[in-house]
Design a protein around this motif. Structure first.
Motif, PDB file in Angstrom:
ATOM      1  N   ILE A  98      60.452 -70.735  25.818  1.00 54.65           N
ATOM      2  CA  ILE A  98      59.168 -70.187  26.262  1.00 54.65           C
ATOM      3  C   ILE A  98      59.256 -68.666  26.266  1.00 54.65           C
ATOM      4  CG2 ILE A  98      57.509 -70.091  28.172  1.00 54.65           C
ATOM      5  CD1 ILE A  98      58.669 -72.818  29.082  1.00 54.65           C
ATOM      6  N   TRP A  99      58.249 -67.999  25.727  1.00 51.09           N
ATOM      7  CA  TRP A  99      58.248 -66.548  25.728  1.00 51.09           C
ATOM      8  C   TRP A  99      56.816 -66.031  25.801  1.00 51.09           C
ATOM      9  CZ3 TRP A  99      58.650 -69.642  21.604  1.00 51.09           C
ATOM     10  CH2 TRP A  99      57.857 -69.382  20.498  1.00 51.09           C
ATOM     11  N   LEU A 100      56.705 -64.777  26.188  1.00 50.57           N
ATOM     12  CA  LEU A 100      55.419 -64.115  26.276  1.00 50.57           C
ATOM     13  C   LEU A 100      55.156 -63.350  24.987  1.00 50.57           C
ATOM     14  CD1 LEU A 100      52.959 -63.354  27.978  1.00 50.57           C
ATOM     15  CD2 LEU A 100      54.287 -61.441  28.885  1.00 50.57           C
ATOM     16  N   ASP A 101      54.075 -63.689  24.320  1.00 49.08           N
ATOM     17  CA  ASP A 101      53.632 -62.996  23.109  1.00 49.08           C
ATOM     18  C   ASP A 101      52.637 -61.929  23.578  1.00 49.08           C
ATOM     19  OD1 ASP A 101      52.396 -62.152  20.781  1.00 49.08           O
ATOM     20  OD2 ASP A 101      52.143 -64.178  19.970  1.00 49.08           O
ATOM     21  N   ARG A 102      53.164 -60.751  23.871  1.00 48.29           N
ATOM     22  CA  ARG A 102      52.328 -59.685  24.446  1.00 48.29           C
ATOM     23  C   ARG A 102      51.159 -59.268  23.549  1.00 48.29           C
ATOM     24  NH1 ARG A 102      54.341 -57.876  29.250  1.00 48.29           N
ATOM     25  NH2 ARG A 102      56.531 -58.270  29.617  1.00 48.29           N
ATOM     26  N   PRO A 103      51.366 -59.057  22.245  1.00 48.17           N
ATOM     27  CA  PRO A 103      50.223 -58.651  21.418  1.00 48.17           C
ATOM     28  C   PRO A 103      49.071 -59.671  21.454  1.00 48.17           C
ATOM     29  CG  PRO A 103      52.268 -58.266  20.236  1.00 48.17           C
ATOM     30  CD  PRO A 103      52.620 -59.044  21.471  1.00 48.17           C
ATOM     31  N   ALA A 104      49.422 -60.944  21.481  1.00 45.83           N
ATOM     32  CA  ALA A 104      48.402 -61.991  21.493  1.00 45.83           C
ATOM     33  C   ALA A 104      47.953 -62.346  22.911  1.00 45.83           C
ATOM     34  CB  ALA A 104      48.930 -63.245  20.798  1.00 45.83           C
ATOM     35  N   ARG A 105      48.664 -61.807  23.911  1.00 48.25           N
ATOM     36  CA  ARG A 105      48.359 -62.093  25.318  1.00 48.25           C
ATOM     37  C   ARG A 105      48.378 -63.594  25.598  1.00 48.25           C
ATOM     38  NH1 ARG A 105      44.374 -57.795  27.818  1.00 48.25           N
ATOM     39  NH2 ARG A 105      44.789 -59.232  29.479  1.00 48.25           N
ATOM     40  N   ARG A 106      49.459 -64.223  25.133  1.00 45.77           N
ATOM     41  CA  ARG A 106      49.610 -65.671  25.294  1.00 45.77           C
ATOM     42  C   ARG A 106      51.052 -66.023  25.628  1.00 45.77           C
ATOM     43  NH1 ARG A 106      45.397 -68.862  22.984  1.00 45.77           N
ATOM     44  NH2 ARG A 106      46.858 -70.546  23.342  1.00 45.77           N
ATOM     45  N   VAL A 107      51.216 -67.122  26.300  1.00 44.46           N
ATOM     46  CA  VAL A 107      52.538 -67.703  26.502  1.00 44.46           C
ATOM     47  C   VAL A 107      52.753 -68.665  25.337  1.00 44.46           C
ATOM     48  CG1 VAL A 107      53.941 -69.195  27.966  1.00 44.46           C
ATOM     49  CG2 VAL A 107      52.434 -67.500  29.004  1.00 44.46           C
ATOM     50  N   ARG A 108      53.881 -68.539  24.690  1.00 44.46           N
ATOM     51  CA  ARG A 108      54.209 -69.398  23.549  1.00 44.46           C
ATOM     52  C   ARG A 108      55.326 -70.354  23.937  1.00 44.46           C
ATOM     53  NH1 ARG A 108      50.073 -68.615  19.958  1.00 44.46           N
ATOM     54  NH2 ARG A 108      49.748 -66.390  19.644  1.00 44.46           N
ATOM     55  N   MET A 109      55.277 -71.544  23.371  1.00 47.97           N
ATOM     56  CA  MET A 109      56.296 -72.549  23.643  1.00 47.97           C
ATOM     57  C   MET A 109      56.750 -73.186  22.338  1.00 47.97           C
ATOM     58  SD  MET A 109      54.820 -74.353  27.073  1.00 47.97           S
ATOM     59  CE  MET A 109      53.096 -74.302  26.652  1.00 47.97           C
ATOM     60  N   ASP A 110      58.047 -73.231  22.162  1.00 47.89           N
ATOM     61  CA  ASP A 110      58.641 -73.871  21.000  1.00 47.89           C
ATOM     62  C   ASP A 110      58.863 -75.343  21.368  1.00 47.89           C
ATOM     63  OD1 ASP A 110      60.330 -74.897  19.029  1.00 47.89           O
ATOM     64  OD2 ASP A 110      61.440 -73.018  18.829  1.00 47.89           O
ATOM     65  N   LYS A 111      58.110 -76.218  20.749  1.00 49.07           N
ATOM     66  CA  LYS A 111      58.149 -77.650  21.090  1.00 49.07           C
ATOM     67  C   LYS A 111      59.534 -78.275  20.877  1.00 49.07           C
ATOM     68  CE  LYS A 111      53.892 -78.002  22.349  1.00 49.07           C
ATOM     69  NZ  LYS A 111      53.512 -78.218  23.721  1.00 49.07           N
ATOM     70  N   ARG A 112      60.405 -77.583  20.149  1.00 49.09           N
ATOM     71  CA  ARG A 112      61.774 -78.108  19.989  1.00 49.09           C
ATOM     72  C   ARG A 112      62.530 -78.081  21.310  1.00 49.09           C
ATOM     73  NH1 ARG A 112      63.723 -74.348  15.255  1.00 49.09           N
ATOM     74  NH2 ARG A 112      62.560 -72.949  16.612  1.00 49.09           N
ATOM     75  N   TYR A 113      62.008 -77.349  22.307  1.00 52.82           N
ATOM     76  CA  TYR A 113      62.636 -77.262  23.613  1.00 52.82           C
ATOM     77  C   TYR A 113      62.000 -78.203  24.632  1.00 52.82           C
ATOM     78  CZ  TYR A 113      65.269 -73.255  21.964  1.00 52.82           C
ATOM     79  OH  TYR A 113      66.135 -72.441  21.279  1.00 52.82           O
ATOM     80  N   ALA A 114      61.158 -79.118  24.162  1.00 52.24           N
ATOM     81  CA  ALA A 114      60.575 -80.120  25.053  1.00 52.24           C
ATOM     82  C   ALA A 114      61.688 -81.019  25.583  1.00 52.24           C
ATOM     83  CB  ALA A 114      59.530 -80.947  24.315  1.00 52.24           C
ATOM     84  N   LEU A 115      61.571 -81.377  26.848  1.00 48.41           N
ATOM     85  CA  LEU A 115      62.601 -82.186  27.509  1.00 48.41           C
ATOM     86  C   LEU A 115      62.056 -83.552  27.907  1.00 48.41           C
ATOM     87  CD1 LEU A 115      63.924 -79.400  29.904  1.00 48.41           C
ATOM     88  CD2 LEU A 115      65.072 -80.249  27.845  1.00 48.41           C
ATOM     89  N   THR A 116      62.940 -84.501  27.969  1.00 47.79           N
ATOM     90  CA  THR A 116      62.646 -85.823  28.524  1.00 47.79           C
ATOM     91  C   THR A 116      63.629 -86.040  29.666  1.00 47.79           C
ATOM     92  OG1 THR A 116      64.265 -86.971  27.136  1.00 47.79           O
ATOM     93  CG2 THR A 116      62.033 -86.678  26.212  1.00 47.79           C
ATOM     94  N   PRO A 117      63.394 -87.044  30.501  1.00 52.88           N
ATOM     95  CA  PRO A 117      64.385 -87.311  31.544  1.00 52.88           C
ATOM     96  C   PRO A 117      65.789 -87.524  30.966  1.00 52.88           C
ATOM     97  CG  PRO A 117      62.364 -88.459  32.061  1.00 52.88           C
ATOM     98  CD  PRO A 117      62.187 -87.862  30.684  1.00 52.88           C
ATOM     99  N   LYS A 118      65.873 -88.157  29.815  1.00 51.76           N
ATOM    100  CA  LYS A 118      67.177 -88.425  29.201  1.00 51.76           C
ATOM    101  C   LYS A 118      67.860 -87.139  28.728  1.00 51.76           C
ATOM    102  CE  LYS A 118      69.410 -91.239  25.677  1.00 51.76           C
ATOM    103  NZ  LYS A 118      69.238 -92.220  24.613  1.00 51.76           N
ATOM    104  N   THR A 119      67.095 -86.224  28.111  1.00 58.69           N
ATOM    105  CA  THR A 119      67.703 -84.991  27.605  1.00 58.69           C
ATOM    106  C   THR A 119      67.977 -83.981  28.716  1.00 58.69           C
ATOM    107  OG1 THR A 119      65.544 -84.004  27.064  1.00 58.69           O
ATOM    108  CG2 THR A 119      66.680 -85.208  25.305  1.00 58.69           C
ATOM    109  N   THR A 120      67.354 -84.157  29.865  1.00 59.45           N
ATOM    110  CA  THR A 120      67.557 -83.262  31.003  1.00 59.45           C
ATOM    111  C   THR A 120      68.725 -83.702  31.884  1.00 59.45           C
ATOM    112  OG1 THR A 120      65.176 -82.830  31.022  1.00 59.45           O
ATOM    113  CG2 THR A 120      66.399 -82.158  32.965  1.00 59.45           C
ATOM    114  N   SER A 121      68.921 -84.992  31.987  1.00 59.19           N
ATOM    115  CA  SER A 121      69.924 -85.562  32.887  1.00 59.19           C
ATOM    116  C   SER A 121      71.325 -84.989  32.639  1.00 59.19           C
ATOM    117  CB  SER A 121      69.955 -87.078  32.714  1.00 59.19           C
ATOM    118  OG  SER A 121      70.912 -87.646  33.583  1.00 59.19           O
ATOM    119  N   GLY A 122      71.949 -84.524  33.718  1.00 58.37           N
ATOM    120  CA  GLY A 122      73.313 -84.034  33.659  1.00 58.37           C
ATOM    121  C   GLY A 122      73.449 -82.608  33.177  1.00 58.37           C
TER     122      GLY A 122
END
Length: 130
Positions: A98-122
């Motif tokens: 997740i990062w702030l795109d200042r020129p566009a005045r938006r928060v951007r999110m790279d969907k490759r960093y989406a988490l599930t309970p399984k990928t978060t656990s531990g």
């Protein structure tokens, strides 16, 4: 929560943005579930939420902020807000994507960093729930 907001003139028929920044790690799981249910009962279609927290593993290591220990972390915030609050598109993201795109005045999110309970656990993860 519900009664206090209604007494203050809150209108549950209008879409609402729930900002839970800095709150989630201080809730026990039981309190989180209760708050999620309350938010769900007060949210009109088109409502959204944003919160930041940490994985269960991170908090169990004894995280403290300004001298106050965190109560709990969860690996399944998306499931809680989907099942108990009715946010069908609830998503959890690793803050590394997740990062702030200042020129566009938006928060951007790279969907490759989406988490599930399984990928978060531990794992030690600072996360965002949306």
């Amino acid at each position: 929560l519900v009664q206090s907001l209604q007494q203050s003139g809150f209108d549950p028929t209008k879409p609402t943005t729930w900002l839970l920044e800095g709150l989630l790690p201080y809730f026990t799981r039981a309190v989180l579930q209760s708050v999620a249910e309350d938010i769900g009962s007060l949210s009109a279609p088109g409502s959204g939420l944003w919160g930041d927290s940490f994985s269960k593993t991170s908090v169990e290591k004894g995280m403290v902020f300004h001298g106050v220990p965190f109560a709990d972390g969860c690996d399944d915030y998306d499931v809680i807000f989907r099942d108990l609050a009715g946010f069908d598109n609830a998503t959890v993201m690793d803050f590394a994507g997740i990062w702030l795109d200042r020129p566009a005045r938006r928060v951007r999110m790279d969907k490759r960093y989406a988490l599930t309970p399984k990928t978060t656990s531990g794992k030690d993860i600072c996360l965002m729930v949306q």
